[in-house]
Structures are given as C-alpha cells and as structure tokens.
Design an enzyme around this catalytic site. Sequence first.
Site, PDB file in Angstrom:
ATOM      1  N   SER A   1       0.697  -1.156  -0.055  1.00 15.08           N
ATOM      2  CA  SER A   1      -0.135  -0.167  -0.180  1.00 15.08           C
ATOM      3  C   SER A   1       0.867   1.060  -0.147  1.00 15.08           C
ATOM      4  O   SER A   1       1.741   1.216  -0.858  1.00 15.08           O
ATOM      5  CB  SER A   1      -1.000  -0.070   1.218  1.00 15.08           C
ATOM      6  OG  SER A   1      -1.876   1.106   1.166  1.00 15.08           O
TER       7      SER A   1
ATOM      8  N   GLU B   1      -1.507  -3.093  -7.939  1.00 12.54           N
ATOM      9  CA  GLU B   1      -2.840  -3.262  -7.252  1.00 12.54           C
ATOM     10  C   GLU B   1      -3.385  -1.898  -6.849  1.00 12.54           C
ATOM     11  O   GLU B   1      -2.568  -0.962  -6.658  1.00 12.54           O
ATOM     12  CB  GLU B   1      -2.551  -4.065  -5.835  1.00 12.54           C
ATOM     13  CG  GLU B   1      -1.731  -3.896  -5.033  1.00 12.54           C
ATOM     14  CD  GLU B   1      -2.160  -2.807  -3.933  1.00 12.54           C
ATOM     15  OE1 GLU B   1      -3.461  -2.909  -3.635  1.00 12.54           O
ATOM     16  OE2 GLU B   1      -1.291  -2.226  -3.337  1.00 12.54           O
TER      17      GLU B   1
ATOM     18  N   HIS C   1      -5.097  -5.493  -1.250  1.00 10.94           N
ATOM     19  CA  HIS C   1      -5.626  -5.213  -0.120  1.00 10.94           C
ATOM     20  C   HIS C   1      -6.695  -6.464  -0.014  1.00 10.94           C
ATOM     21  O   HIS C   1      -7.842  -6.138  -0.080  1.00 10.94           O
ATOM     22  CB  HIS C   1      -6.379  -3.877   0.048  1.00 10.94           C
ATOM     23  CG  HIS C   1      -5.364  -2.549   0.054  1.00 10.94           C
ATOM     24  ND1 HIS C   1      -4.649  -2.305  -1.030  1.00 10.94           N
ATOM     25  CD2 HIS C   1      -5.045  -1.629   1.118  1.00 10.94           C
ATOM     26  CE1 HIS C   1      -3.838  -1.004  -0.766  1.00 10.94           C
ATOM     27  NE2 HIS C   1      -4.216  -0.920   0.488  1.00 10.94           N
TER      28      HIS C   1
END
Length: 316
Positions: A110, A213, A283
């Site tokens: 992230s 992602e 995630h």
Amino acid sequence: MTNKPTNRVVLCSPSGALLEPDRLDRAVSALQSLSFEVKESVHCRTRHQRFAGTDEQRLSDLEAVLASTDPSFIMATRGGYGASRLMDKADWPTLARHLNAHQHVLCGHSDITAIQLALMAAGARPEHLLHGPMASFDFGDEAGVHESTLQYFLSSLGGQVSIHWEGAIYDRDDAGSFEPLEGPVWGGNLTMLCALVGTPSLPKIQAGILILEDVNEAVYKIERMLLQLHQAGVLATQQAIVLGQFNEPAPSVHDNGYDLSILAQYLAKLTGLPVLTQFPFGHCTPKCCWYQGKKGQLRQASPSTNGLPQWSLVQS
C-alpha cells in the site's frame, strides 16, 4: 547475497495512524507465537491528525530502525497515507546504505510502496525489500493470520518466492499465448507509483515484470492512472503487466458494462504487453509476497478445470 537469519521484528508506522490498536496487540501476539522477538518503534502507536505522528516523528522512527546495527525484519503496521510527505525530507541514499549494511528487511505494501521504491532508486538491494503483509491488517485479525498468507510470508524469509494462481491473460492479438519471461519484479500500489512519476524516487526498471494493485478506485480511475504510467514512458520499458486485486466499487450507471477485464484488454492493445489478472496480492486476504526489483521468472502452466490459465512467479 542473502539476508542474515533473524528472529527480531521491529514494528514501524511510517504512514497512517493506527485506528484499532487491539489489532496491533493481536499482531504482536501472533508474531511472538511464531518465535519472533517483537519490538516497536518509538512512535509506532502515536497519532497526529490522520498520521502516525508528525512528519518528523515518523521519519525519525524510520531513520532509527534502519540505522540499528541489529539485523531486523522491519514490518509496517499499516499503510494509509503519509509516505508522500516524507519523499523530499528523507536522505534516501543514507537510508538505503543502512538497510543494506545492517541486513534489514523492510516489509509492507500500500503506502509503503513509495518508501520501498525510493529506497530502491537510492541503491537498496532487492533482498532487503519484501513487498508483503503488514502487522495490523494481516496479522491482527481476530480469526488469526490466514494460512496461505503465513505460508507465503515464512517461505519468503529465506529469500524464496513461489506464487501460483489462476487468472486471465490479455494481449495485443487476443491470442492468449505466452512465452516465459525473466526480469526484475517490481511495483505495488498503483496510486503510489503514479505519485512518484517525475520524481527521483521512481526507479528506472528495464524489462520489468510490473505488478499493480489498488483499493476502492473506480475502473475509470484505474485506467486514468495506467494511462499516466503509459504516457510517462514507464510501461514502455516493461515486459508484462500483472494486475493484482483492486477491490473496485460496483459499476455505476455510466459504466455500461465497462469493467476491469475490458480495461485489461484495452491496456494490452494499447501497450503491446501481455496483461495478466487476478494475481493474489493487494488489500486482500490471503496475499502473497515478493521482493522489489529481484529477478523473477513468470511462466504459464496448463489451463485449469474452469478454463483460466495457471501462472507461476518464482524468485530464488
């Protein structure tokens, strides 16, 4: 070069504040049950506005854990937002030298994507940058860490990565054929990669296998960010694009059938690159992990029973 074995985990919060400290408590217990000695950075549980401390506090923690001469597995507690504030404040070459010299491994995903890529651009070696789980999200759930996440994580500690999954492939000619590829595996959160475009913190990767992602972004926003990478010349130097989990919101009335699969097909035709989907990272639970910038082999196996090709990504 491989990392020195270590059972020391240092938890650090360089980005967003912990909203559920009980999750971190459970993560500490889970890691201790795996025979890790767990330490926390000074401001690991600090909160300032939406951040895990002021910019100065978060940066000082990152500097301190990397400067320690005790080889450690440095795991981010969570992502969120905050790394972007540190990009022009940190002495990345010095931090990269500490990471290499002291044989630490920095793990997270992230928002941590930006920190890992900045370190890599400054000379950090791939074996010290594990793109993988974080303490609160992955180890702090009441149900415990997912068995597959844990298996991927523990096997990666010896430097070995072997990921297998099923997913569609899109290419320029819609042929669906795929020759094995070998090259540096890199990437992470799409938003964070785009935030680094035009800055010295985005490494220049040639012949890469780019993994991407994101979370809670509409498909048209995902496309817009991918077009930014394309127009900035980042995609032109890659061999393949591997799309992980995006957890995109439900389509709106404007989408009219436009979804991630249509985007993947469009991206393949636009770039001429094979675009693979459904990589088990993002995630999500469970999640795999891989080393930033380390050479990997991407191969296609035989089709599965439901018709989707099987893929393997190996770093050794």
